[in-house]
Design a protein around this motif. Structure first.
Motif, mmCIF file in Angstrom:
data_model
loop_
_atom_site.group_PDB
_atom_site.id
_atom_site.type_symbol
_atom_site.label_atom_id
_atom_site.label_comp_id
_atom_site.label_asym_id
_atom_site.label_seq_id
_atom_site.Cartn_x
_atom_site.Cartn_y
_atom_site.Cartn_z
ATOM 1 N N LYS A 243 -7.004 -3.387 -2.775
ATOM 2 C CA LYS A 243 -8.245 -3.198 -2.008
ATOM 3 C C LYS A 243 -8.975 -4.523 -1.822
ATOM 4 O O LYS A 243 -9.456 -4.828 -0.732
ATOM 5 C CB LYS A 243 -9.167 -2.189 -2.706
ATOM 6 C CG LYS A 243 -8.709 -0.756 -2.584
ATOM 7 C CD LYS A 243 -9.649 0.172 -3.345
ATOM 8 C CE LYS A 243 -9.151 1.602 -3.327
ATOM 9 N NZ LYS A 243 -10.007 2.492 -4.129
ATOM 10 N N ILE B 244 -3.983 -0.895 -7.399
ATOM 11 C CA ILE B 244 -4.682 -0.344 -6.223
ATOM 12 C C ILE B 244 -5.993 -1.102 -5.997
ATOM 13 O O ILE B 244 -6.319 -1.472 -4.853
ATOM 14 C CB ILE B 244 -4.914 1.170 -6.381
ATOM 15 C CG1 ILE B 244 -3.578 1.918 -6.272
ATOM 16 C CG2 ILE B 244 -5.918 1.688 -5.358
ATOM 17 C CD1 ILE B 244 -3.641 3.383 -6.652
ATOM 18 N N GLU C 178 0.828 -1.201 0.000
ATOM 19 C CA GLU C 178 0.000 0.000 0.000
ATOM 20 C C GLU C 178 0.868 1.258 0.000
ATOM 21 O O GLU C 178 0.595 2.210 -0.738
ATOM 22 C CB GLU C 178 -0.928 -0.005 1.214
ATOM 23 C CG GLU C 178 -1.925 1.126 1.225
ATOM 24 C CD GLU C 178 -2.937 0.995 2.349
ATOM 25 O OE1 GLU C 178 -4.103 1.330 2.102
ATOM 26 O OE2 GLU C 178 -2.565 0.548 3.445
ATOM 27 N N LYS D 128 -7.072 -6.681 0.648
ATOM 28 C CA LYS D 128 -7.276 -6.225 2.023
ATOM 29 C C LYS D 128 -8.655 -6.629 2.542
ATOM 30 O O LYS D 128 -8.793 -7.032 3.698
ATOM 31 C CB LYS D 128 -7.073 -4.707 2.108
ATOM 32 C CG LYS D 128 -5.613 -4.293 1.970
ATOM 33 C CD LYS D 128 -5.451 -2.797 1.952
ATOM 34 C CE LYS D 128 -5.718 -2.232 3.319
ATOM 35 N NZ LYS D 128 -5.457 -0.777 3.380
#
Length: 187
Positions: A108, A104, A81, A111
Protein backbone atom coordinates in the motif's frame (compact mmCIF):
# COMPACT_ATOMS: atom_id res chain seq x y z
CA UNK A 1 17.12 3.67 18.64
CA UNK A 2 17.50 0.59 16.51
CA UNK A 3 21.07 -0.47 15.82
CA UNK A 4 22.47 2.48 17.80
CA UNK A 5 21.49 0.69 21.04
CA UNK A 6 24.26 -1.85 20.57
CA UNK A 7 26.89 0.83 20.00
CA UNK A 8 25.67 2.94 22.88
CA UNK A 9 25.69 -0.04 25.24
CA UNK A 10 29.23 -1.02 24.27
CA UNK A 11 30.35 2.61 24.58
CA UNK A 12 28.98 2.73 28.13
CA UNK A 13 30.84 -0.47 29.01
CA UNK A 14 34.04 0.89 27.47
CA UNK A 15 33.70 4.16 29.42
CA UNK A 16 33.21 2.27 32.68
CA UNK A 17 36.30 0.16 31.99
CA UNK A 18 38.38 3.23 31.10
CA UNK A 19 37.04 5.86 33.50
CA UNK A 20 36.21 3.76 36.56
CA UNK A 21 38.62 0.84 36.38
CA UNK A 22 41.41 2.78 34.55
CA UNK A 23 41.90 0.14 31.86
CA UNK A 24 43.35 1.04 28.49
CA UNK A 25 40.66 -0.08 26.09
CA UNK A 26 40.90 -0.36 22.34
CA UNK A 27 37.39 -0.44 20.97
CA UNK A 28 37.13 -1.90 17.49
CA UNK A 29 33.94 -2.40 15.57
CA UNK A 30 33.43 -4.32 12.40
CA UNK A 31 30.65 -3.36 10.04
CA UNK A 32 29.84 -6.35 7.86
CA UNK A 33 26.29 -5.66 6.77
CA UNK A 34 27.11 -5.61 3.07
CA UNK A 35 24.26 -7.45 1.44
CA UNK A 36 22.53 -7.69 -1.91
CA UNK A 37 20.42 -4.59 -1.30
CA UNK A 38 23.50 -2.44 -0.74
CA UNK A 39 25.24 -3.86 -3.79
CA UNK A 40 22.09 -3.31 -5.86
CA UNK A 41 21.74 0.31 -4.69
CA UNK A 42 25.41 1.05 -5.47
CA UNK A 43 25.06 -0.43 -8.95
CA UNK A 44 21.82 1.44 -9.62
CA UNK A 45 23.32 4.74 -8.44
CA UNK A 46 26.22 4.24 -10.85
CA UNK A 47 23.85 3.46 -13.72
CA UNK A 48 21.71 6.54 -13.00
CA UNK A 49 24.80 8.76 -12.82
CA UNK A 50 26.09 7.36 -16.12
CA UNK A 51 22.65 7.83 -17.67
CA UNK A 52 22.50 11.47 -16.58
CA UNK A 53 26.03 12.17 -17.78
CA UNK A 54 25.49 10.59 -21.20
CA UNK A 55 25.15 13.64 -23.44
CA UNK A 56 23.91 11.47 -26.30
CA UNK A 57 20.69 10.75 -24.41
CA UNK A 58 18.24 13.50 -25.30
CA UNK A 59 15.11 14.49 -23.45
CA UNK A 60 12.92 12.51 -25.87
CA UNK A 61 14.81 9.31 -25.00
CA UNK A 62 14.54 10.10 -21.28
CA UNK A 63 10.76 10.56 -21.61
CA UNK A 64 10.52 7.27 -23.51
CA UNK A 65 12.65 5.43 -20.94
CA UNK A 66 10.67 6.89 -18.03
CA UNK A 67 7.41 5.76 -19.65
CA UNK A 68 8.79 2.25 -20.15
CA UNK A 69 10.25 2.10 -16.62
CA UNK A 70 7.10 3.33 -14.88
CA UNK A 71 4.97 0.89 -16.87
CA UNK A 72 7.21 -2.01 -15.80
CA UNK A 73 7.20 -0.77 -12.21
CA UNK A 74 3.40 -0.55 -12.17
CA UNK A 75 3.11 -4.06 -13.64
CA UNK A 76 5.42 -5.34 -10.90
CA UNK A 77 3.24 -3.71 -8.22
CA UNK A 78 0.09 -5.21 -9.76
CA UNK A 79 1.68 -8.66 -9.90
CA UNK A 80 2.66 -8.40 -6.23
CA UNK A 81 -0.86 -7.28 -5.34
CA UNK A 82 -2.35 -10.33 -7.08
CA UNK A 83 0.06 -12.59 -5.22
CA UNK A 84 -0.96 -11.05 -1.91
CA UNK A 85 -4.66 -11.40 -2.72
CA UNK A 86 -4.26 -15.17 -2.83
CA UNK A 87 -5.69 -16.60 0.38
CA UNK A 88 -3.37 -18.14 2.91
CA UNK A 89 -3.84 -21.83 3.70
CA UNK A 90 -6.38 -22.50 6.45
CA UNK A 91 -3.66 -23.85 8.72
CA UNK A 92 -1.34 -20.81 8.30
CA UNK A 93 0.26 -19.85 11.58
CA UNK A 94 0.05 -16.40 13.16
CA UNK A 95 3.55 -15.50 11.95
CA UNK A 96 2.56 -16.16 8.33
CA UNK A 97 -0.58 -14.10 8.79
CA UNK A 98 1.42 -11.22 10.30
CA UNK A 99 3.99 -11.38 7.50
CA UNK A 100 1.17 -11.23 4.95
CA UNK A 101 -0.37 -8.24 6.69
CA UNK A 102 3.02 -6.48 6.79
CA UNK A 103 3.57 -7.20 3.08
CA UNK A 104 0.12 -5.79 2.24
CA UNK A 105 0.86 -2.64 4.23
CA UNK A 106 4.25 -2.27 2.51
CA UNK A 107 2.58 -2.67 -0.87
CA UNK A 108 0.00 0.00 0.00
CA UNK A 109 2.82 2.37 0.87
CA UNK A 110 4.69 1.55 -2.34
CA UNK A 111 1.56 2.16 -4.39
CA UNK A 112 0.98 5.52 -2.69
CA UNK A 113 4.60 6.49 -3.29
CA UNK A 114 4.25 5.40 -6.91
CA UNK A 115 1.14 7.59 -7.36
CA UNK A 116 3.06 10.55 -5.94
CA UNK A 117 5.98 9.77 -8.22
CA UNK A 118 3.68 9.79 -11.24
CA UNK A 119 2.37 13.20 -10.17
CA UNK A 120 5.94 14.51 -9.96
CA UNK A 121 6.79 13.05 -13.35
CA UNK A 122 3.70 14.68 -14.86
CA UNK A 123 4.68 18.03 -13.35
CA UNK A 124 8.20 17.78 -14.77
CA UNK A 125 6.86 16.83 -18.20
CA UNK A 126 4.61 19.91 -18.12
CA UNK A 127 7.75 22.05 -17.91
CA UNK A 128 9.57 20.38 -20.79
CA UNK A 129 8.71 23.28 -23.07
CA UNK A 130 11.08 25.58 -21.18
CA UNK A 131 14.59 26.35 -22.38
CA UNK A 132 16.78 24.46 -19.91
CA UNK A 133 16.58 20.91 -21.23
CA UNK A 134 19.50 19.62 -19.14
CA UNK A 135 17.70 20.62 -15.93
CA UNK A 136 14.50 19.00 -17.20
CA UNK A 137 16.40 15.81 -17.99
CA UNK A 138 17.85 15.74 -14.47
CA UNK A 139 14.48 16.56 -12.89
CA UNK A 140 12.72 13.84 -14.87
CA UNK A 141 15.35 11.22 -14.03
CA UNK A 142 15.20 12.25 -10.37
CA UNK A 143 11.39 12.04 -10.33
CA UNK A 144 11.46 8.56 -11.87
CA UNK A 145 14.64 7.37 -10.17
CA UNK A 146 13.38 4.13 -8.60
CA UNK A 147 11.70 2.56 -11.64
CA UNK A 148 14.32 3.94 -14.03
CA UNK A 149 17.16 2.57 -11.89
CA UNK A 150 15.46 -0.83 -11.77
CA UNK A 151 15.06 -0.85 -15.56
CA UNK A 152 18.66 0.24 -16.16
CA UNK A 153 19.84 -2.43 -13.74
CA UNK A 154 18.04 -5.14 -15.69
CA UNK A 155 19.43 -3.84 -18.99
CA UNK A 156 22.96 -2.80 -17.98
CA UNK A 157 23.60 -3.95 -14.43
CA UNK A 158 25.97 -6.67 -15.61
CA UNK A 159 28.32 -4.00 -16.98
CA UNK A 160 29.01 -2.48 -13.55
CA UNK A 161 31.92 -4.52 -12.26
CA UNK A 162 34.28 -1.90 -10.84
CA UNK A 163 34.85 -2.60 -7.17
CA UNK A 164 35.39 1.13 -6.58
CA UNK A 165 31.66 1.74 -7.25
CA UNK A 166 30.62 -0.53 -4.40
CA UNK A 167 33.44 0.62 -2.15
CA UNK A 168 32.51 4.32 -2.58
CA UNK A 169 28.89 3.56 -1.76
CA UNK A 170 29.70 1.72 1.45
CA UNK A 171 32.33 4.30 2.46
CA UNK A 172 29.74 7.08 2.14
CA UNK A 173 27.43 5.37 4.62
CA UNK A 174 30.32 4.41 6.85
CA UNK A 175 31.27 8.13 7.06
CA UNK A 176 27.68 9.01 7.90
CA UNK A 177 27.63 6.31 10.56
CA UNK A 178 30.82 7.64 12.13
CA UNK A 179 29.38 11.18 12.09
CA UNK A 180 26.27 9.86 13.85
CA UNK A 181 28.40 8.14 16.47
CA UNK A 182 30.32 11.41 17.03
CA UNK A 183 27.02 13.30 17.34
CA UNK A 184 25.88 10.78 19.96
CA UNK A 185 29.12 11.34 21.87
CA UNK A 186 30.38 7.81 21.39
CA UNK A 187 34.15 7.81 21.71
Amino acid sequence: MGHARCYLSLDILRRIMEDYFNYDVVYQINITDIDDKIILRARQNKLIDDYLNDCAIGIEKVVEDVEKATTRFEEKLEKKEKELEEPLPEDANSRSRQEREDAINQLKLKKENFRNMLLNITAVKAHLEKKNVSEDKCALVTAAREPLAAMLDVEKGHTVTEHAVFDAHTRKYEREYMEDMDALGIR
